[in-house]
Design a protein around this motif. Structure first.
Motif, mmCIF file in Angstrom:
data_model
loop_
_atom_site.group_PDB
_atom_site.id
_atom_site.type_symbol
_atom_site.label_atom_id
_atom_site.label_comp_id
_atom_site.label_asym_id
_atom_site.label_seq_id
_atom_site.Cartn_x
_atom_site.Cartn_y
_atom_site.Cartn_z
ATOM 1 N N ALA A 94 1.181 -1.023 0.106
ATOM 2 C CA ALA A 94 0.141 -0.540 -0.040
ATOM 3 C C ALA A 94 0.981 1.001 -0.087
ATOM 4 N N PHE A 95 2.262 1.025 0.227
ATOM 5 C CA PHE A 95 3.095 2.515 0.701
ATOM 6 C C PHE A 95 3.105 2.919 -0.994
ATOM 7 N N SER A 96 3.324 2.508 -1.954
ATOM 8 C CA SER A 96 4.059 2.315 -3.312
ATOM 9 C C SER A 96 3.036 1.733 -4.396
ATOM 10 N N SER A 97 3.134 2.431 -5.788
ATOM 11 C CA SER A 97 1.997 1.259 -6.818
ATOM 12 C C SER A 97 3.372 0.957 -6.505
ATOM 13 N N ARG A 98 5.156 1.226 -6.327
ATOM 14 C CA ARG A 98 5.832 0.560 -7.376
ATOM 15 C C ARG A 98 6.519 -0.629 -6.469
ATOM 16 N N SER A 99 6.643 -2.150 -6.956
ATOM 17 C CA SER A 99 6.193 -2.904 -5.956
ATOM 18 C C SER A 99 7.580 -3.346 -5.370
#
Length: 373
Positions: A94-99
């Motif tokens: 949930a923190f970033s759209s980048r895994s």
């Protein structure tokens, strides 16, 4: 062979599709990302910085034992807040759209001596799928044999006092995590109905290497560097984890083990006879929803309903989407369980523990009654 527990999908509830559509529309209409914003990044930096500042001040060895004890207690609280506000969001993606960003931020879990890999299994997969289902949700097995939350569990005599001794047990959560829990969960063949065998070889290495690193940086180095006796050091280390464990334990228990939440027993051959999202609404509760302090410290976990329905949405957005979830739940006639304050949730948790333990109290023997004719 592990039998997978299933939810009823025959008559799939329209609740989740509706609320998901409305939440997605909110982000689209307002041109917002569901991931972290500037306020979230600032908060994450604050907690991580505070944690390492405390660590550095202690290792500087420039303070007296009482001052260092205070810093150790503060460090325990910062560790819990990192878990809530930083690691938890990242490990849910949930923190970033980048895994890869989520992956690296999720490594902050190592700061508190816990394994991100084991957490993603026991929490993300098992707890979020089988919430409050006895024998399946590992998170409600707080202290088997000591704390009773399953009405089908045999009653032990000492459980009549569980509403009192549960809270000291919660304070052991962190130290158990560091020395016991991760190892135990990692090597269990099954967790509820989840097949926990066949871990990649690299995860065996990471588990032992990162645990060793934690022991080196938080036990061996401080013990060698600090001008403290062994018992002063041990006391500080244990009290740091007691504070951390109590904060962690209370927040998670107040979200699921309070009055109004259910602990459904699967039906044989059927499983859970309702849709997954409806199940989440019956087993999850919010607390202190209007408290900015609770939202700041607890990483949005005071709004567990929103978190369980939308774990990939950063918790910084929960206060807004909560209005959507609440209105939609009421529209579909579903419960939306909330305790208005932290203290109200605490009292509710206490009362539920007392209720579940009272069966251990022997019923009074009725006095004999003399009948005269």
């Amino acid at each position: 062979m592990v039998t997978q527990l299933k939810f009823n999908t025959t008559n799939r509830s329209q609740f989740f599709s509706t609320v998901r559509q409305r939440v997605n529309a909110y982000f689209k209409d307002n041109n917002l990302s569901p991931n972290a914003n500037g306020a979230m990044w600032t908060k994450a930096i604050f907690f991580v910085t505070g944690y390492f500042v405390m660590y550095g001040l202690i290792l500087s060895n420039q303070f007296g034992s009482w001052a260092m004890l205070g810093m150790a207690l503060a460090m325990g609280m910062f560790a819990a807040f990192i878990g809530f506000n930083v690691s938890h969001d990242a490990l849910h993606g949930a923190f970033s759209s980048r895994s890869w960003v989520n992956k690296w931020i999720g490594y902050s879990f190592y700061f508190i001596g816990a394994s991100p890999y084991v957490w993603k299994i026991t929490h993300n997969v098992v707890h979020h799928t089988y919430t409050n289902i006895p024998g399946h949700d590992d998170d409600i097995e707080i202290a088997p044999g000591l704390i009773r939350v399953d009405t089908d569990e045999p009653v032990r005599p000492w459980q009549r006092y569980q509403q009192w001794y549960a809270f000291p047990l919660y304070s052991l959560a962190s130290i158990s995590w560091v020395f016991r829990k991760d190892y135990m969960k990692f090597f269990k063949k099954t967790i509820g109905s989840y097949d926990n065998s066949g871990h990649p070889r690299r995860e065996y290495i990471k588990l032992f290497v990162t645990k060793a690193a934690y022991y080196i940086f938080f036990i061996i180095i401080p013990f060698l560097v600090l001008d403290l006796t062994w018992w002063q050091f041990a006391l500080g280390f244990v009290l740091m984890h007691i504070v951390e464990g109590l904060v962690l334990g209370l927040v998670f228990q107040l979200a699921h083990v309070v009055e109004g939440t259910s602990f459904p027993v699967p039906l044989e051959g059927i499983g859970i006879d309702e849709a997954w999202a409806v199940h989440q609404m019956r087993t999850t509760a919010n607390f202190a929803p209007d408290s900015d302090l609770a939202a700041f410290l607890c990483g949005g976990l005071n709004r567990q309903i929103e978190h369980h329905l939308f774990p990939k949405v950063c918790h910084i957005h929960y206060p807004v989407i909560a209005n959507i979830v609440r209105d939609t739940a009421h529209e579909f006639g579903l419960p939306y369980i909330e305790n208005p304050t932290f203290s109200a949730a605490l009292v509710s948790h206490y009362r539920l523990l007392k209720e579940l333990g009272k069966e251990a109290v022997p019923s009074p023997v009725p006095e004999s009654v003399e009948v005269t004719v």
